[in-house]
Design a protein around this motif. Structure first.
Motif, PDB file in Angstrom:
ATOM      1  N   PHE A 231      39.098 -26.350  -7.053  1.00  0.00           N
ATOM      2  CA  PHE A 231      38.991 -25.469  -5.882  1.00  0.00           C
ATOM      3  C   PHE A 231      39.457 -26.205  -4.623  1.00  0.00           C
ATOM      4  O   PHE A 231      40.192 -25.650  -3.799  1.00  0.00           O
ATOM      5  N   ILE A 232      39.057 -27.463  -4.483  1.00  0.00           N
ATOM      6  CA  ILE A 232      39.448 -28.248  -3.307  1.00  0.00           C
ATOM      7  C   ILE A 232      40.954 -28.538  -3.333  1.00  0.00           C
ATOM      8  O   ILE A 232      41.624 -28.501  -2.300  1.00  0.00           O
ATOM      9  N   LYS A 233      41.491 -28.766  -4.522  1.00  0.00           N
ATOM     10  CA  LYS A 233      42.926 -29.063  -4.666  1.00  0.00           C
ATOM     11  C   LYS A 233      43.796 -27.914  -4.133  1.00  0.00           C
ATOM     12  O   LYS A 233      44.861 -28.144  -3.558  1.00  0.00           O
ATOM     13  N   ILE A 234      43.337 -26.659  -4.311  1.00  0.00           N
ATOM     14  CA  ILE A 234      44.126 -25.508  -3.822  1.00  0.00           C
ATOM     15  C   ILE A 234      43.679 -25.072  -2.425  1.00  0.00           C
ATOM     16  O   ILE A 234      44.137 -24.065  -1.890  1.00  0.00           O
ATOM     17  N   ASN A 235      42.758 -25.850  -1.828  1.00  0.00           N
ATOM     18  CA  ASN A 235      42.208 -25.611  -0.484  1.00  0.00           C
ATOM     19  C   ASN A 235      41.326 -24.359  -0.416  1.00  0.00           C
ATOM     20  O   ASN A 235      41.211 -23.732   0.631  1.00  0.00           O
ATOM     21  N   GLY A 236      40.701 -24.006  -1.535  1.00  0.00           N
ATOM     22  CA  GLY A 236      39.654 -22.980  -1.526  1.00  0.00           C
ATOM     23  C   GLY A 236      40.159 -21.577  -1.232  1.00  0.00           C
ATOM     24  O   GLY A 236      41.310 -21.225  -1.521  1.00  0.00           O
ATOM     25  N   PHE A 237      39.273 -20.784  -0.631  1.00  0.00           N
ATOM     26  CA  PHE A 237      39.614 -19.399  -0.307  1.00  0.00           C
ATOM     27  C   PHE A 237      40.522 -19.343   0.916  1.00  0.00           C
ATOM     28  O   PHE A 237      40.412 -20.161   1.835  1.00  0.00           O
ATOM     29  N   ASN A 238      41.390 -18.339   0.928  1.00  0.00           N
ATOM     30  CA  ASN A 238      42.377 -18.177   1.993  1.00  0.00           C
ATOM     31  C   ASN A 238      41.765 -17.394   3.159  1.00  0.00           C
ATOM     32  O   ASN A 238      41.522 -16.196   3.049  1.00  0.00           O
ATOM     33  N   GLU A 239      41.541 -18.068   4.273  1.00  0.00           N
ATOM     34  CA  GLU A 239      40.905 -17.417   5.416  1.00  0.00           C
ATOM     35  C   GLU A 239      41.872 -16.556   6.230  1.00  0.00           C
ATOM     36  O   GLU A 239      41.464 -15.933   7.212  1.00  0.00           O
ATOM     37  N   ASP A 240      43.142 -16.518   5.829  1.00  0.00           N
ATOM     38  CA  ASP A 240      44.080 -15.581   6.457  1.00  0.00           C
ATOM     39  C   ASP A 240      43.925 -14.166   5.902  1.00  0.00           C
ATOM     40  O   ASP A 240      44.470 -13.214   6.462  1.00  0.00           O
ATOM     41  N   LEU A 241      43.189 -14.028   4.797  1.00  0.00           N
ATOM     42  CA  LEU A 241      42.901 -12.694   4.272  1.00  0.00           C
ATOM     43  C   LEU A 241      41.919 -11.999   5.213  1.00  0.00           C
ATOM     44  O   LEU A 241      41.013 -12.633   5.763  1.00  0.00           O
ATOM     45  N   VAL A 242      42.093 -10.678   5.386  1.00  0.00           N
ATOM     46  CA  VAL A 242      41.251  -9.955   6.350  1.00  0.00           C
ATOM     47  C   VAL A 242      40.419  -8.888   5.641  1.00  0.00           C
ATOM     48  O   VAL A 242      40.862  -8.282   4.663  1.00  0.00           O
ATOM     49  N   GLY A 243      39.207  -8.681   6.141  1.00  0.00           N
ATOM     50  CA  GLY A 243      38.372  -7.618   5.581  1.00  0.00           C
ATOM     51  C   GLY A 243      37.984  -7.911   4.139  1.00  0.00           C
ATOM     52  O   GLY A 243      38.005  -9.036   3.673  1.00  0.00           O
ATOM     53  N   TRP A 244      37.646  -6.852   3.431  1.00  0.00           N
ATOM     54  CA  TRP A 244      37.108  -6.974   2.080  1.00  0.00           C
ATOM     55  C   TRP A 244      38.231  -7.023   1.042  1.00  0.00           C
ATOM     56  O   TRP A 244      39.247  -6.354   1.163  1.00  0.00           O
ATOM     57  N   GLY A 245      38.045  -7.824   0.009  1.00  0.00           N
ATOM     58  CA  GLY A 245      38.871  -7.704  -1.192  1.00  0.00           C
ATOM     59  C   GLY A 245      39.987  -8.718  -1.328  1.00  0.00           C
ATOM     60  O   GLY A 245      40.485  -9.265  -0.344  1.00  0.00           O
ATOM     61  N   ILE A 246      40.368  -8.988  -2.570  1.00  0.00           N
ATOM     62  CA  ILE A 246      41.527  -9.808  -2.964  1.00  0.00           C
ATOM     63  C   ILE A 246      41.244 -11.311  -2.897  1.00  0.00           C
ATOM     64  O   ILE A 246      41.920 -12.098  -3.562  1.00  0.00           O
ATOM     65  N   ASP A 247      40.227 -11.746  -2.138  1.00  0.00           N
ATOM     66  CA  ASP A 247      40.047 -13.193  -1.935  1.00  0.00           C
ATOM     67  C   ASP A 247      39.876 -13.952  -3.249  1.00  0.00           C
ATOM     68  O   ASP A 247      40.448 -15.027  -3.432  1.00  0.00           O
ATOM     69  N   ASP A 248      39.099 -13.394  -4.181  1.00  0.00           N
ATOM     70  CA  ASP A 248      38.873 -14.090  -5.446  1.00  0.00           C
ATOM     71  C   ASP A 248      40.125 -14.120  -6.316  1.00  0.00           C
ATOM     72  O   ASP A 248      40.448 -15.154  -6.904  1.00  0.00           O
ATOM     73  N   SER A 249      40.829 -12.996  -6.400  1.00  0.00           N
ATOM     74  CA  SER A 249      42.007 -12.966  -7.277  1.00  0.00           C
ATOM     75  C   SER A 249      43.155 -13.797  -6.692  1.00  0.00           C
ATOM     76  O   SER A 249      43.906 -14.439  -7.427  1.00  0.00           O
ATOM     77  N   GLU A 250      43.274 -13.827  -5.363  1.00  0.00           N
ATOM     78  CA  GLU A 250      44.316 -14.663  -4.737  1.00  0.00           C
ATOM     79  C   GLU A 250      44.020 -16.138  -4.969  1.00  0.00           C
ATOM     80  O   GLU A 250      44.918 -16.935  -5.274  1.00  0.00           O
ATOM     81  N   MET A 251      42.737 -16.515  -4.863  1.00  0.00           N
ATOM     82  CA  MET A 251      42.333 -17.898  -5.141  1.00  0.00           C
ATOM     83  C   MET A 251      42.608 -18.245  -6.604  1.00  0.00           C
ATOM     84  O   MET A 251      43.159 -19.309  -6.912  1.00  0.00           O
ATOM     85  N   ALA A 252      42.248 -17.336  -7.512  1.00  0.00           N
ATOM     86  CA  ALA A 252      42.477 -17.570  -8.946  1.00  0.00           C
ATOM     87  C   ALA A 252      43.970 -17.710  -9.250  1.00  0.00           C
ATOM     88  O   ALA A 252      44.369 -18.516 -10.100  1.00  0.00           O
TER      89      ALA A 252
END
Length: 265
Positions: A186-207
């Motif tokens: 998770f740290i290697k890919i820099n975790g969740f993308n905080e440029d995402l806005v509102g609800w949704g997609i954060d988990d699948s984009e990280m995966a």
């Protein structure tokens, strides 16, 4: 893999202490405890803080509350802050409206393997059953339980779980409400993308970024059972913007992002 993996259970929450209470009761009911529980609080009011403080008095493991001010939906940011605080090598991620089967943590730890992340499914608890659910503080379910759908997903059959193989492409069945991964990946890919806005997609984009680095996904079926408490759908007006980011991540095989967990490490 044996159970000698240390893990942090991380869950986001926002102003729904009734659901969080059932989640925390289901942690106390686990056959194998995580090493710590971190509640990633996206700006809830004092009722959530008071609930966590009440549980902290006799919780079997450290229960940590990571909070930031409410500024609309900032789930990627609060999850990054929580994982940055996590002390252990493996992260199990569930949503704040999830009730775990008693062997949930045990299943994730037994199925974990290097260079792999796991994703499971969920049984849905229906809206008409919520009053009874919360009044009973119910945390145990089975195939014939009232108020649920997708009953086939209540079946825990460890032998069948082994039939599922590792995958190098993203599954449409991936749900962030039931996932686990290595903190170092998770740290290697820099975790969740905080440029995402509102609800949704954060988990699948990280995966997708995990997959782009060569980490494989593996479906957790017939193990790692969870029950998802009904709530009305989130505002999806921004989701097309997030889908553009996710599509670019997939097409360009992007592995890391600028605005992620690095801000908090």
């Amino acid at each position: 893999m044996p159970l000698n993996i240390s893990c942090s259970l991380v869950t986001p929450t926002y102003n729904w202490p009734e659901a969080l209470e059932l989640l925390l009761l289901s942690v106390k009911n686990q056959s194998v405890f995580p090493n710590e529980v971190i509640v990633a609080d996206d700006g809830s009011r004092k009722e959530t803080k008071e609930l966590i403080e009440k549980f902290q008095k006799n919780f079997p493991i450290p229960l940590i509350h990571v909070w930031h001010e409410d500024n609309k939906n900032q789930k990627p940011a609060i999850m990054n802050k929580a994982v940055a605080k996590a002390k252990y090598e493996y992260i199990i991620e569930i949503d704040g409206d999830i009730i775990m089967h008693k062997d949930f943590v045990k299943d994730h730890l037994q199925m974990a393997s290097k260079n792999t992340f796991l994703y499971g499914s969920r049984v849905n608890i229906l809206k008409p059953y919520l009053t009874e659910l919360f009044s009973k503080k119910q945390i145990e379910f089975h195939f014939f339980s009232k108020g649920i759908k997708k009953r086939g997903r209540t079946l825990r059959i460890p032998l069948l779980a082994n039939l599922y193989k590792e995958e190098s492409s993203r599954s449409k069945k991936l749900r962030g409400c039931n996932m686990s991964f290595w903190r170092s990946d998770f740290i290697k890919i820099n975790g969740f993308n905080e440029d995402l806005v509102g609800w949704g997609i954060d988990d699948s984009e990280m995966a997708q970024r995990l997959l782009n680095t060569g980490v494989k996904g593996k479906r957790l079926k017939f193990r790692g059972l969870v029950y998802h408490i009904y709530h009305k759908e989130q505002d999806k007006s921004h989701i097309h913007l997030n889908e553009l980011i996710e599509n670019e991540t997939t097409a360009k095989k992007i592995t890391t992002i600028e605005k992620g967990i690095n801000q908090y490490l």
